[in-house]
Design a protein around this motif. Structure first.
Motif, PDB file in Angstrom:
ATOM      1  N   ILE A 119       0.837  -1.185   0.000  1.00 16.66           N
ATOM      2  CA  ILE A 119       0.000   0.000   0.000  1.00 16.66           C
ATOM      3  C   ILE A 119       0.884   1.251   0.000  1.00 16.66           C
ATOM      4  O   ILE A 119       1.902   1.297   0.675  1.00 16.66           O
ATOM      5  CB  ILE A 119      -0.962  -0.015   1.215  1.00 16.66           C
ATOM      6  CG1 ILE A 119      -2.026   1.066   1.084  1.00 16.66           C
ATOM      7  CG2 ILE A 119      -0.187   0.101   2.510  1.00 16.66           C
ATOM      8  CD1 ILE A 119      -2.993   0.842  -0.022  1.00 16.66           C
ATOM      9  N   PHE A 120       0.500   2.251  -0.777  1.00 15.14           N
ATOM     10  CA  PHE A 120       1.234   3.501  -1.009  1.00 15.14           C
ATOM     11  C   PHE A 120       2.498   3.286  -1.842  1.00 15.14           C
ATOM     12  O   PHE A 120       3.196   4.251  -2.153  1.00 15.14           O
ATOM     13  CB  PHE A 120       1.611   4.195   0.302  1.00 15.14           C
ATOM     14  CG  PHE A 120       0.451   4.829   1.001  1.00 15.14           C
ATOM     15  CD1 PHE A 120      -0.077   6.026   0.552  1.00 15.14           C
ATOM     16  CD2 PHE A 120      -0.130   4.219   2.091  1.00 15.14           C
ATOM     17  CE1 PHE A 120      -1.152   6.607   1.194  1.00 15.14           C
ATOM     18  CE2 PHE A 120      -1.206   4.801   2.735  1.00 15.14           C
ATOM     19  CZ  PHE A 120      -1.719   5.998   2.289  1.00 15.14           C
ATOM     20  N   ARG A 121       2.812   2.047  -2.180  1.00 22.22           N
ATOM     21  CA  ARG A 121       3.961   1.790  -3.065  1.00 22.22           C
ATOM     22  C   ARG A 121       3.517   1.380  -4.458  1.00 22.22           C
ATOM     23  O   ARG A 121       4.113   1.788  -5.452  1.00 22.22           O
ATOM     24  CB  ARG A 121       4.855   0.707  -2.452  1.00 22.22           C
ATOM     25  CG  ARG A 121       6.065   0.348  -3.296  1.00 22.22           C
ATOM     26  CD  ARG A 121       6.927  -0.685  -2.589  1.00 22.22           C
ATOM     27  NE  ARG A 121       6.201  -1.899  -2.270  1.00 22.22           N
ATOM     28  CZ  ARG A 121       6.004  -2.909  -3.128  1.00 22.22           C
ATOM     29  NH1 ARG A 121       6.459  -2.841  -4.365  1.00 22.22           N
ATOM     30  NH2 ARG A 121       5.348  -3.989  -2.738  1.00 22.22           N
TER      31      ARG A 121
ATOM     32  N   ALA B  55       8.782   1.252   8.473  1.00 22.48           N
ATOM     33  CA  ALA B  55       8.914   2.703   8.593  1.00 22.48           C
ATOM     34  C   ALA B  55       9.770   3.283   7.470  1.00 22.48           C
ATOM     35  O   ALA B  55       9.468   4.357   6.936  1.00 22.48           O
ATOM     36  CB  ALA B  55       9.516   3.059   9.958  1.00 22.48           C
ATOM     37  N   ARG B  56      10.808   2.579   7.102  1.00 22.62           N
ATOM     38  CA  ARG B  56      11.676   3.098   6.039  1.00 22.62           C
ATOM     39  C   ARG B  56      10.962   3.068   4.687  1.00 22.62           C
ATOM     40  O   ARG B  56      11.083   4.001   3.890  1.00 22.62           O
ATOM     41  CB  ARG B  56      12.964   2.279   5.974  1.00 22.62           C
ATOM     42  CG  ARG B  56      13.968   2.817   4.961  1.00 22.62           C
ATOM     43  CD  ARG B  56      15.217   1.947   4.883  1.00 22.62           C
ATOM     44  NE  ARG B  56      16.167   2.495   3.937  1.00 22.62           N
ATOM     45  CZ  ARG B  56      16.105   2.335   2.623  1.00 22.62           C
ATOM     46  NH1 ARG B  56      15.097   1.641   2.098  1.00 22.62           N
ATOM     47  NH2 ARG B  56      17.008   2.869   1.831  1.00 22.62           N
ATOM     48  N   ASN B  57      10.236   1.999   4.409  1.00 20.70           N
ATOM     49  CA  ASN B  57       9.564   1.881   3.107  1.00 20.70           C
ATOM     50  C   ASN B  57       8.492   2.951   2.922  1.00 20.70           C
ATOM     51  O   ASN B  57       8.404   3.585   1.866  1.00 20.70           O
ATOM     52  CB  ASN B  57       8.944   0.491   2.976  1.00 20.70           C
ATOM     53  CG  ASN B  57       9.978  -0.605   2.902  1.00 20.70           C
ATOM     54  OD1 ASN B  57      11.126  -0.351   2.555  1.00 20.70           O
ATOM     55  ND2 ASN B  57       9.595  -1.823   3.242  1.00 20.70           N
ATOM     56  N   ILE B  58       7.665   3.162   3.946  1.00 21.23           N
ATOM     57  CA  ILE B  58       6.601   4.149   3.811  1.00 21.23           C
ATOM     58  C   ILE B  58       7.176   5.562   3.763  1.00 21.23           C
ATOM     59  O   ILE B  58       6.655   6.447   3.056  1.00 21.23           O
ATOM     60  CB  ILE B  58       5.576   3.997   4.966  1.00 21.23           C
ATOM     61  CG1 ILE B  58       4.324   4.826   4.677  1.00 21.23           C
ATOM     62  CG2 ILE B  58       6.188   4.355   6.284  1.00 21.23           C
ATOM     63  CD1 ILE B  58       3.518   4.350   3.513  1.00 21.23           C
TER      64      ILE B  58
ATOM     65  N   LEU C 184      14.123  11.996   8.001  1.00 21.94           N
ATOM     66  CA  LEU C 184      13.325  12.780   8.941  1.00 21.94           C
ATOM     67  C   LEU C 184      11.971  12.121   9.197  1.00 21.94           C
ATOM     68  O   LEU C 184      11.535  11.971  10.353  1.00 21.94           O
ATOM     69  CB  LEU C 184      13.147  14.199   8.402  1.00 21.94           C
ATOM     70  CG  LEU C 184      12.200  15.115   9.192  1.00 21.94           C
ATOM     71  CD1 LEU C 184      12.753  15.401  10.577  1.00 21.94           C
ATOM     72  CD2 LEU C 184      11.974  16.429   8.432  1.00 21.94           C
ATOM     73  N   LEU C 185      11.293  11.723   8.133  1.00 27.01           N
ATOM     74  CA  LEU C 185       9.986  11.074   8.282  1.00 27.01           C
ATOM     75  C   LEU C 185      10.113   9.753   9.028  1.00 27.01           C
ATOM     76  O   LEU C 185       9.266   9.426   9.875  1.00 27.01           O
ATOM     77  CB  LEU C 185       9.368  10.847   6.900  1.00 27.01           C
ATOM     78  CG  LEU C 185       9.021  12.097   6.083  1.00 27.01           C
ATOM     79  CD1 LEU C 185       8.448  11.700   4.731  1.00 27.01           C
ATOM     80  CD2 LEU C 185       8.038  12.994   6.828  1.00 27.01           C
ATOM     81  N   LYS C 186      11.141   8.998   8.734  1.00 25.34           N
ATOM     82  CA  LYS C 186      11.348   7.712   9.402  1.00 25.34           C
ATOM     83  C   LYS C 186      11.521   7.909  10.911  1.00 25.34           C
ATOM     84  O   LYS C 186      10.943   7.163  11.725  1.00 25.34           O
ATOM     85  CB  LYS C 186      12.566   7.018   8.803  1.00 25.34           C
ATOM     86  CG  LYS C 186      12.948   5.698   9.462  1.00 25.34           C
ATOM     87  CD  LYS C 186      14.106   5.066   8.710  1.00 25.34           C
ATOM     88  CE  LYS C 186      14.591   3.803   9.403  1.00 25.34           C
ATOM     89  NZ  LYS C 186      15.267   4.113  10.693  1.00 25.34           N
TER      90      LYS C 186
END
Length: 381
Positions: free
Chosen positions: A192-194, A292-295, A322-324
């Motif tokens: 999902i989202f990928r 977390a890294r993939n999203i 930063l997002l991770k």
């Protein structure tokens, strides 16, 4: 007669050659002369050929050289003509621009006349258009999704908003898409989202979203892709207020938290909503294979906007980190909050049991006290 006879006798002179012999001699002489002339012509041709051979070679060499020089000159002339043409086009375009600017500067728009103020219409992010005339009310829904005809590529301030469960003001469209994504099991969909959906399907859904309607039974990958597209097509990226140097020097959780506090309120609310959405995805990593890294990797390019592709790629990697970090912090806080709630719940159960025990003991003591009082009263009687 005598004269005639004499003339004939002169003609018939025996020593005089006959006409036939004379003709033969003439023929022989002509043949000899022809042969001599032929030999002379052959000698002349040989001599002229021998004399003209180097001249012909020189002339052919000169022709080749002239042809090559002509071709070179032609190429140079074509290049000069093309350069001159381009310079003339640039000059003409500059002249046209200058003339247009002069014409625009000379044109003066007069002040409006016969103007009557009917109503003052404003757009409220929570209540839609305010102050619309009565004749326009049937043409617009009570709460439009956006002040524009499209919900993509517009400022969040011009969109209808609502308060989410964390008390942040977020565009209503994002909340609607999030609920539909969760209702259709999007958090459990692998990739999902990928994974991207078909463009034709996405365009049809866009037209529905512009009317403020989220279609039912929509492909979850299409819905996830439209959420990313909404962030990507913002007039200004959510993290564009932060410089690449500031993002690059954020290496710890505390530094990332302090940096996010520098964002304006609108961008802060959007980032908080996106981080919690990504955290929800990561909590179902066992099903969707998105950690977390993939999203963070698939969301990072949609949070900033840069013209230079190389700089954008480098910055996207820093934004991903930063997002991770923010996602991992959100998950940790959720886990701590869950543990706290569990501890509070167990303490509450223990307190309730203790209270019930005290209540039952007091009630038993009260019964015994009443029995004792009754027996004493009987003894007195």
């Amino acid at each position: 007669m005598t004269l005639l006879f004499r003339s004939k006798s002169c003609i018939l002179d025996p020593h005089q050659p006959k006409p036939e012999d004379v003709q033969k001699e003439y023929d022989y002489d002509d043949e000899d002369e022809d042969e001599d002339e032929d030999e002379d012509e052959d000698d002349y041709v040989d001599e002229s050929f021998n004399n003209k051979t180097p001249k012909i070679l020189n002339e052919s060499r000169e022709k080749n050289e002239n042809r090559e020089s002509g071709e070179i000159m032609g190429i140079i002339i074509d290049y000069m003509v093309e350069t001159l043409r381009k310079s003339l086009l640039v000059t003409c375009s500059n002249n046209n621009i200058a003339k247009t600017q002069d014409l625009t500067s000379t044109l003066e728009i007069s002040c409006p006349t016969h103007v009557r103020h009917i109503s003052h219409v404003t757009f409220d992010c929570f209540n839609g258009f305010l102050g619309l005339p009565d004749e326009l009310l049937p043409q617009l829904p009570p709460k439009v999704p956006s002040a524009s005809v499209s919900v993509f590529g517009v400022s969040p301030q011009s969109m209808q908003c609502c308060i989410d469960e964390r008390g942040s003001s977020v565009p209503t469209l994002l909340i609607m898409m999030q609920k539909q994504l969760y209702a259709q099991g999007g958090l459990l969909a692998e990739g999902i989202f990928r994974i991207n959906a078909e463009n034709s399907h996405e365009e049809c859904v866009r037209s529905e979203l512009n009317r403020g309607v989220v279609p039912r039974d929509i492909d979850v990958h299409c819905l996830a892709g439209l959420i990313k597209a909404w962030f990507r097509e913002l007039p200004k990226g959510v993290l564009d207020c932060l410089t690449p140097e500031e993002v690059m020097h954020c290496n710890t959780e505390d530094e990332c938290t302090r940096l996010v506090k520098l964002l304006p309120p609108t961008e802060t609310n959007l980032l908080d909503w996106a981080i919690n959405l990504m955290a929800d995805v990561v909590q179902n990593e066992h099903y969707n294979k998105m950690n977390a890294r993939n999203i963070a990797l698939v969301f990072a390019p949609n949070m900033t906007q840069m013209a230079d592709p190389l700089t954008a790629l480098i910055h996207a990697v820093q934004v991903m980190n930063l997002l991770k970090t923010l996602i991992e912090k959100t998950l940790r806080l959720r886990e701590e909050s869950s543990e706290t709630m569990t501890a509070l719940s167990s303490n509450s159960v223990f307190l309730n049991n203790s209270h019930n025990q005290r209540s039952s003991t007091s009630f038993g003591e009260l019964i015994m006290y009443e029995q004792n009082n009754c027996s004493a009263f009987e003894q007195i009687q």
